[in-house]
Write a protein that holds these residues in place. Structure first.
Motif, PDB file in Angstrom:
ATOM      1  N   LYS A  74      -3.020  -4.911 -26.787  1.00 50.75           N
ATOM      2  CA  LYS A  74      -2.302  -3.628 -26.742  1.00 50.75           C
ATOM      3  C   LYS A  74      -1.083  -3.697 -27.645  1.00 50.75           C
ATOM      4  N   ASN A  84     -14.654   4.914 -20.689  1.00 46.87           N
ATOM      5  CA  ASN A  84     -15.099   4.863 -19.289  1.00 46.87           C
ATOM      6  C   ASN A  84     -16.489   4.212 -19.228  1.00 46.87           C
ATOM      7  N   VAL A 131     -11.059   4.349 -29.744  1.00 47.02           N
ATOM      8  CA  VAL A 131     -10.992   3.353 -28.674  1.00 47.02           C
ATOM      9  C   VAL A 131     -12.154   2.351 -28.738  1.00 47.02           C
ATOM     10  N   SER A 144      -5.018   4.692 -28.960  1.00 43.67           N
ATOM     11  CA  SER A 144      -4.323   5.911 -28.567  1.00 43.67           C
ATOM     12  C   SER A 144      -5.179   7.167 -28.683  1.00 43.67           C
ATOM     13  N   GLN A 145      -6.290   7.118 -29.386  1.00 42.93           N
ATOM     14  CA  GLN A 145      -7.130   8.313 -29.523  1.00 42.93           C
ATOM     15  C   GLN A 145      -8.549   8.021 -29.039  1.00 42.93           C
ATOM     16  N   PRO A 146      -9.200   9.031 -28.422  1.00 41.10           N
ATOM     17  CA  PRO A 146     -10.558   8.807 -27.893  1.00 41.10           C
ATOM     18  C   PRO A 146     -11.530   8.267 -28.939  1.00 41.10           C
ATOM     19  N   GLY A 197      -9.394   5.064 -20.439  1.00 41.52           N
ATOM     20  CA  GLY A 197      -8.870   6.175 -21.245  1.00 41.52           C
ATOM     21  C   GLY A 197      -8.945   5.901 -22.723  1.00 41.52           C
ATOM     22  N   PRO A 198      -8.344   6.690 -23.565  1.00 43.29           N
ATOM     23  CA  PRO A 198      -7.813   8.026 -23.247  1.00 43.29           C
ATOM     24  C   PRO A 198      -8.945   9.053 -23.093  1.00 43.29           C
ATOM     25  N   LEU A 199      -8.726  10.000 -22.198  1.00 40.58           N
ATOM     26  CA  LEU A 199      -9.696  11.058 -21.907  1.00 40.58           C
ATOM     27  C   LEU A 199     -11.080  10.502 -21.608  1.00 40.58           C
ATOM     28  N   ASN A 200     -11.153   9.439 -20.806  1.00 41.47           N
ATOM     29  CA  ASN A 200     -12.433   8.839 -20.414  1.00 41.47           C
ATOM     30  C   ASN A 200     -13.245   8.268 -21.572  1.00 41.47           C
ATOM     31  N   THR A 259      -7.308  -0.219 -21.771  1.00 48.11           N
ATOM     32  CA  THR A 259      -7.262   1.247 -21.735  1.00 48.11           C
ATOM     33  C   THR A 259      -7.568   1.800 -20.352  1.00 48.11           C
TER      34      THR A 259
END
Lengths: 284, 296
Positions: free
Chosen positions: B125, B244, B156, B151-153, B238-241, B235
């Motif tokens: 990180k 996931n 990642v 930092s951006q989907p 994230g970000p925004l799943n 993460t």
């Protein structure tokens, strides 16, 4: 693949380049743990501190109860190493040296558990341990290691036991030794290299384990070091808010957590590598 | 008298292996059945499970979160497993020679593998930090524009793949053991026959090492489909799943929202996928894995 002088000339620069790539993150981590605030937040970032300061290493002890984390980790690691080594040796001896019905079938089932994703058993095992009121204790991390110590370790030690000449058993039997003595006094000492591999492997995986503690431990006094580090890291669930911990302190905590595994690794790498070779069925 | 002896040996055999048989019954067999049952129930651990038939599986079929999770897990696996095998292979190829100091390089390449996953996450990180990190500095050195990393989907998954490649030393060790297992006389004979370097590599090294490729592929796929620690420590989905992964989704469903019935169903789907994948590699292996001493 014997090496000529020409390919050595080619190999060294490549090896050195890769070595820098692989070492850099670790070097940077240690270097940053010695940085002061102004060095940490320099843009563009610097690799080595302009002034080496070790105060992060003394400050982290007051941030979180690290002695408790270390004690918990120590207990889990010690018990797991004993449990996994002893029980995998017992089972491996049984599979390698004794004949009994369905032996190969049972061994096959043991091996096949290696392919079973943890996601399938995770929830029922959690339910079991929470019914026993073992959550927030170290027991869920310790007790299972006494039940075979992992299929991989049994497989590894079975290879070791299988290579012992059967004459030992026969000679011992004639001398009136019972099976337990043959196992404990004769076979086990001869398998010391294998036991070392199992013990070291268990040490590393237990020291580094994150998922187990994450699932079972939610109270700070039961945290292991891995979980404590996670809780320390800003932005994580239940972690520090940004600003209460400096990057230098975070890097100092990480560096300290890595030291034991690296020491053990340096001490034992030859054995570990040969153990990997044996376990994959390839002679090293 | 022989039969009495063999009965005693059998009893001893069961006793010696009892830790693992009891362990498998307690911590594998029974939980597997129970999780299959849970997957057909609504269960939140506080109240006892309620049978709801195939509802969890039907819900899954229409759950965009599941499909996205499956997609990114598959993409991650499909790229990171071959890529890290390849890098591990190249490293092993470089190391497989008698040169002074070669042991030191082997140690250095393997070192990242022993780093605890939480420390790994915290460290990367920092490396990926847009302002204070070194990853963008490196890009700048090569005249490239900065990247968004964690930092951006959309960035990642590539960032996690690169982070994973740092641990390619794990497969390197297995490759090295494989190389060392190839008998030298094969190469010597080939040299006598005038085989070129490439021919020797293609017709000796590759077939002789194919069981290692096979082992690495299977273990790599099984491990990669269950990627969890690296993600939680960086993460956390994230970000925004966008990160996931299946295992992260299962963990969150089971222990954050206490939807243990649905989590069990997801776990079973993960299991079936891993099983199918393994079976597929096994089936295909007959045509490309060469076992020494095997009669064809």
């Amino acid at each position: 693949m014997r090496t000529s002088g020409k390919s050595a000339l080619l190999a060294y620069p490549l090896l050195a380049a890769f070595a820098i790539v692989f070492l850099f993150p670790l070097i940077w981590m240690v270097a940053r743990s010695f940085m002061g605030l102004d060095d940490l937040y320099k843009v563009p970032p610097i690799v080595f501190p302009t002034k080496w300061m070790a105060n992060s290493y003394s400050e982290i002890w007051s941030l979180k109860p690290f002695p408790t984390y270390i004690r918990n980790t120590g207990i889990v690691v010690l018990c797991s190493v004993i449990g996994a080594t002893l029980s995998s040796a017992l089972c491996a001896f049984g599979f390698a040296r004794l004949r009994f019905p369905y032996r190969n079938l049972i061994f096959g089932i043991v091996l096949s558990t290696m392919m079973l994703p943890g996601a399938v058993t995770m929830i029922p095992v959690y339910v079991l341990f929470s019914k026993l009121h073992w959550t927030n204790t170290l027991l869920p991390l310790i007790v299972p290691t006494f039940f075979g110590g992992g299929a991989f370790n049994i497989f590894l030690l079975r290879q070791f036991f299988a290579t012992l000449p059967p004459d030992f058993d026969e000679a011992a039997k004639i001398d009136g030794a019972n099976l337990w003595n043959i196992f404990w006094r004769i076979s086990l000492p001869l398998c010391l290299p294998g036991l070392t591999v199992v013990a070291i492997g268990t040490f590393m995986s237990t020291w580094n384990d994150f998922m187990g503690p994450l699932i079972y431990l939610s109270k700070e006094q039961s945290f292991t070091l891995a979980l404590g580090l996670y809780a320390l890291s800003p932005g994580e669930a239940g972690g520090s808010t940004i600003g209460t911990i400096t990057t230098a302190q975070l890097m100092a905590a990480c560096s300290l957590a890595i030291v034991p595994v690296i020491l053990v690794f340096f001490f034992a790498q030859k054995k570990l590598i040969s153990g990997t070779a044996i376990s994959t069925g390839i002679k090293g | 008298m022989k039969s009495r002896k063999s009965v005693r040996e059998a009893i001893a055999g069961y006793l010696f292996t009892s830790p693992v048989t009891i362990g498998i019954l307690l911590f594998t067999a029974w939980p597997v059945l129970q999780s299959l049952y849970y997957s057909f129930t609504k269960f939140n651990i506080i109240k006892s499970p309620v049978w709801i038939g195939t509802d969890n599986y039907e819900k899954m079929a229409h759950d965009p979160e599941f499909w996205q999770s499956l997609r990114i897990t598959a993409v991650y696996t499909g790229i990171s497993v071959p890529a890290s095998l390849l890098i591990g292979f190249l490293l092993a190829l470089l190391l497989h020679r008698q040169l002074p100091g070669i042991g030191l390089f082997r140690t250095i390449f393997y070192l990242p593998v022993v780093v605890p996953v939480v420390a790994l996450g915290i460290l990367w990180k920092q490396l990926y930090s847009p302002t204070f990190g070194f990853a963008n500095e490196l890009l700048k050195m090569f005249g490239l524009p900065p990247y968004t990393w964690f930092s951006q989907p959309e960035s990642v998954i590539p960032s996690l793949i690169i982070m994973g490649l740092w641990q390619a030393g794990g497969s390197m060790i297995i490759w090295l053991a494989g190389f060392q297992g190839i008998p030298a006389h094969l190469y010597e004979a080939a040299i006598v026959d005038g085989a070129s370097r490439f021919r020797r590599f293609w017709n000796i090294t590759i077939p002789m090492i194919s069981p290692v490729i096979f082992f690495n592929l299977i273990m790599g796929f099984i491990g990669s489909f269950q990627v969890f620690g690296q993600v939680m420590a960086t993460t956390a989905g994230g970000p925004l799943n966008a990160s996931n992964f299946l295992m992260v989704m299962i963990y969150k469903k089971a222990f954050r929202t206490l939807d243990m019935g649905y989590a069990s169903a997801l776990g079973w789907v993960l299991f079936v996928i891993v099983l199918l994948l393994t079976a597929f590699i096994f089936r295909s292996s007959r045509s490309w894995v060469h076992y020494e001493g095997e009669v064809r």
